[in-house]
Design a protein around this motif. Structure first.
Motif, PDB file in Angstrom:
ATOM      1  N   HIS A  72      46.712  44.157  35.504  1.00  0.00           N
ATOM      2  CA  HIS A  72      46.049  43.281  36.687  1.00  0.00           C
ATOM      3  C   HIS A  72      47.044  42.235  37.198  1.00  0.00           C
ATOM      4  O   HIS A  72      47.988  41.653  36.598  1.00  0.00           O
ATOM      5  N   SER A 226      31.635  52.936  45.031  1.00  0.00           N
ATOM      6  CA  SER A 226      32.842  51.951  45.454  1.00  0.00           C
ATOM      7  C   SER A 226      33.429  51.407  43.847  1.00  0.00           C
ATOM      8  O   SER A 226      32.091  50.713  43.205  1.00  0.00           O
ATOM      9  N   TYR A 228      36.722  49.187  41.942  1.00  0.00           N
ATOM     10  CA  TYR A 228      38.121  48.490  41.832  1.00  0.00           C
ATOM     11  C   TYR A 228      39.049  49.477  41.218  1.00  0.00           C
ATOM     12  O   TYR A 228      39.116  49.978  40.119  1.00  0.00           O
ATOM     13  N   ASP A 229      40.519  49.286  41.785  1.00  0.00           N
ATOM     14  CA  ASP A 229      41.404  50.079  41.238  1.00  0.00           C
ATOM     15  C   ASP A 229      41.923  49.324  40.115  1.00  0.00           C
ATOM     16  O   ASP A 229      42.886  50.076  39.376  1.00  0.00           O
ATOM     17  N   GLN A 230      41.512  48.368  39.839  1.00  0.00           N
ATOM     18  CA  GLN A 230      42.245  47.623  38.538  1.00  0.00           C
ATOM     19  C   GLN A 230      41.310  47.808  37.261  1.00  0.00           C
ATOM     20  O   GLN A 230      41.544  47.290  36.305  1.00  0.00           O
ATOM     21  N   SER A 231      40.221  48.623  37.457  1.00  0.00           N
ATOM     22  CA  SER A 231      39.594  48.874  36.262  1.00  0.00           C
ATOM     23  C   SER A 231      39.400  50.394  36.162  1.00  0.00           C
ATOM     24  O   SER A 231      38.277  51.121  36.495  1.00  0.00           O
ATOM     25  N   ASN A 297      41.976  47.909  45.687  1.00  0.00           N
ATOM     26  CA  ASN A 297      41.725  46.648  45.494  1.00  0.00           C
ATOM     27  C   ASN A 297      40.799  45.891  46.386  1.00  0.00           C
ATOM     28  O   ASN A 297      40.206  46.418  47.122  1.00  0.00           O
ATOM     29  N   GLY A 298      40.354  44.456  45.783  1.00  0.00           N
ATOM     30  CA  GLY A 298      39.347  43.831  46.246  1.00  0.00           C
ATOM     31  C   GLY A 298      39.230  43.509  47.840  1.00  0.00           C
ATOM     32  O   GLY A 298      38.083  44.470  48.474  1.00  0.00           O
ATOM     33  N   LEU A 301      39.172  47.381  49.612  1.00  0.00           N
ATOM     34  CA  LEU A 301      38.136  48.065  49.206  1.00  0.00           C
ATOM     35  C   LEU A 301      37.028  47.617  50.293  1.00  0.00           C
ATOM     36  O   LEU A 301      36.008  48.446  50.487  1.00  0.00           O
ATOM     37  N   CYS A 330      31.061  47.358  42.582  1.00  0.00           N
ATOM     38  CA  CYS A 330      32.349  46.387  42.496  1.00  0.00           C
ATOM     39  C   CYS A 330      31.973  44.890  43.026  1.00  0.00           C
ATOM     40  O   CYS A 330      32.016  44.321  44.195  1.00  0.00           O
TER      41      CYS A 330
END
Length: 560
Positions: A72, A226, A228-231, A297-298, A301, A330
């Motif tokens: 992260h 949709s 998050y790409d960090q999850s 990302n936030g 997105l 998200c």
């Protein structure tokens, strides 16, 4: 004589993000995390905020390693911006280091990192010292905590974790490894605080599956979702649900495609190849078997969702209709709540069927009260330091320890702020509160690739630009004749419409001209003095007349 241990934070205490924790053992410095946080609306034009690293720069010859617990950006996002100034080996799992390299490329930077891949549960010797890594359950793949072996016992860093008995080896909590650490004296536990206010265990309230399964099962037509790409944890939940209901996944944009490809190249595939469908086949696939995934990302997105809802998306093949279902899975952090609310409204306006998986429905994957209590009971550290979170989170974490029935009190729980050190000698810890003991900490603002060169004055000007506009005053004068030869010209942007400001404009011009002409009578012409005087007088007049503070820019140039 035993080793002297010192702990302090350069970021991450009484704030959300920007994590950087320092463990010093004699002359060796180990940096745990090097993260960033995102700015709020009071810092316009700022991309990221990272820790002040003056201490590390002044002691860079003693920095032995960076330990990054998971993939992260609040854990590693500062590294691309500080690494050239303070280089050292970086340790993390392959999934973590993969995300670091990806973030660095997206930031437009090239860095020659010294990357060292560790196994999720393993013992690694760093600077002739054993570091015992143990896998934790978090929404980042193969996240880890670490125990640093010292002569006074282990210093244990929990990382982000929850207690969950997950069958996937990518997201499992290695209780056996943690129990082995507990067999030796644990001097201190540094435990995350973000979820400490919430009672019970986090699991299973962190899972999105209960909130998307029914929608995907019952949908008549396409399902947009949709994430998050960090999850990757959530992504793999979606894949499982899609497989269960015989649906294929189409990746909405290049960012999502690159993400899936990256995991595949590192032998960490997120799904079976036959589950993915190219956007080129959008009109050849039965809509009842299709899930379209927006992944980013936030802020980016929500931009993607908003553009799709308003039909501003680049790929015109994707158009929302009343027959589509859109799942927003998200939940927005505090810094994006305004953007997220506007995006949600635009989705409803588009006519599609909206399903909002809010933070009230899904918990963050951070340790709650019982998760923390279990860690404490297992490790039984001599000292306890709540880290990572705003002060109310740290205080709630301290209260968990106080109520745990394990003999914790104000003498062995340390509530700290950034820069305040704790020293351990001969098994005893104490906090150093004197000014001379405090370590320099604070924020460095990243604007593009510029680091720390955006000061408070610049931010105030940007805020004034956005709220009160700008007035540009220009003229040309003759140095020899000591008189104005061109102008004055006054331009207003974002302030008041000229048709409503004739009298104000005349007075501003009068102040401008009189101030310049007065200074032209002086024996020595000081351009900076003229500019400052014009700015001051016009600012005071404008505020007195309108109660507004536009940015005043005098452009005064000599002809000869």
């Amino acid at each position: 004589m035993g080793e002297k241990i010192r702990f302090f934070a350069l970021g991450g205490l009484d704030e959300n993000g920007k994590n950087m924790y320092i463990v010093e053992v004699d002359d060796d410095i180990f940096v745990i995390e090097a993260g960033l946080k995102y700015p709020d609306s009071t810092r316009p034009g700022i991309d990221f905020i990272i820790p002040n690293i003056d201490y590390l720069k002044n002691n860079k010859q003693r920095v032995r390693a960076y330990i990054i617990s998971h993939g992260h950006d609040d854990q590693f996002g500062a590294l691309p911006f500080i690494y050239d100034q303070v280089p050292a080996p970086i340790y993390g799992t392959e999934a973590t280091l993969m995300m670091l390299v990806r973030f660095t490329k997206k930031a437009g930077l090239k860095r020659e990192y010294n990357l060292n891949v560790i196994e999720p549960s393993s013992t690694v010797k760093i600077a002739n010292r054993n570091f015992v890594f143990f896998q934790t359950t978090h929404n980042a793949m193969f996240s880890v905590g670490v125990a640093i072996d010292t002569s006074q016992g282990y210093v244990v860093y929990s990382s982000d974790f929850i207690v969950e008995y997950n069958p996937s080896n990518r997201y499992k909590l290695e209780l056996n490894e943690i129990a082995k650490i507990a067999e030796k004296n644990v001097l201190c536990l540094l435990a995350e605080s973000m979820g400490a206010e919430r009672p019970g265990y986090t699991s299973p309230s962190h899972r999105i599956t209960p909130h998307i399964d029914g929608v995907i099962r019952d949908a008549k037509g396409r399902v947009f979702i949709s994430l998050y790409d960090q999850s990757p944890y959530s992504v793999e939940e979606l894949v499982a649900v899609a497989k269960k209901h015989n649906r294929k996944i189409m990746l909405y944009n290049e960012s999502a495609d690159e993400y899936f490809q990256m995991f595949k190249e590192h032998n960490l595939p997120l799904c079976e190849p036959n589950m993915l469908i190219s956007p080129d086949d959008l009109f050849r696939v039965n809509e009842n078997t299709l899930i379209i995934l927006l992944l980013n990302n936030g802020e980016d997105l929500f931009d993607d969702i908003n553009d799709l809802a308003l039909k501003r998306n680049k790929d015109k093949r994707f158009v929302l209709s009343e027959h589509d279902n859109f799942i927003i899975a998200c939940p927005a952090p505090a810094t994006l709540e305004i953007q997220a609310t506007e995006t949600l409204d635009n989705l409803y306006i588009s006519g599609t069927q909206v399903h909002n998986v809010s933070r009230k429905l899904v918990s963050n994957m951070h340790a709650q009260e019982e998760d923390l209590r279990m860690f404490l009971a297992l490790l039984k550290p001599k000292y306890y330091i709540p880290i990572k979170g705003n002060f109310r989170h740290q205080e709630a974490n301290a209260n968990v320890a106080l109520k745990a029935g394990l003999n914790y009190n104000h003498t062995n729980i340390f509530l700290l702020d950034n820069g305040i050190p704790v020293v351990f000698e001969n098994g005893k810890g104490k906090t150093l509160f004197k000014d001379e003991d405090r370590i320099i900490s604070g924020d460095l603002m990243v604007d593009g690739t510029g680091i720390g060169d955006t000061n408070r004055g610049v931010l105030e000007d940007r805020l004034n630009f956005s709220s009160d506009g700008v007035i540009v005053l220009g003229l040309i004068f003759s140095m020899q004749k000591r008189k104005i030869v061109a102008g004055p010209d006054v331009q207003m942007r974002g302030f008041v419409y000229l048709r409503d400001s004739e009298s104000l404009l005349k007075q501003v011009i009068k102040i401008f001209v009189e101030t310049v002409e007065k200074n032209l009578l002086e024996p020595e012409i000081d351009m900076q003095k003229i500019s400052d005087e014009v700015k001051d007088k016009v600012e005071r007049y404008i505020y007195h007349d309108t109660r507004r503070n536009p940015v005043i820019i005098p452009l005064i140039r000599p002809l000869d």
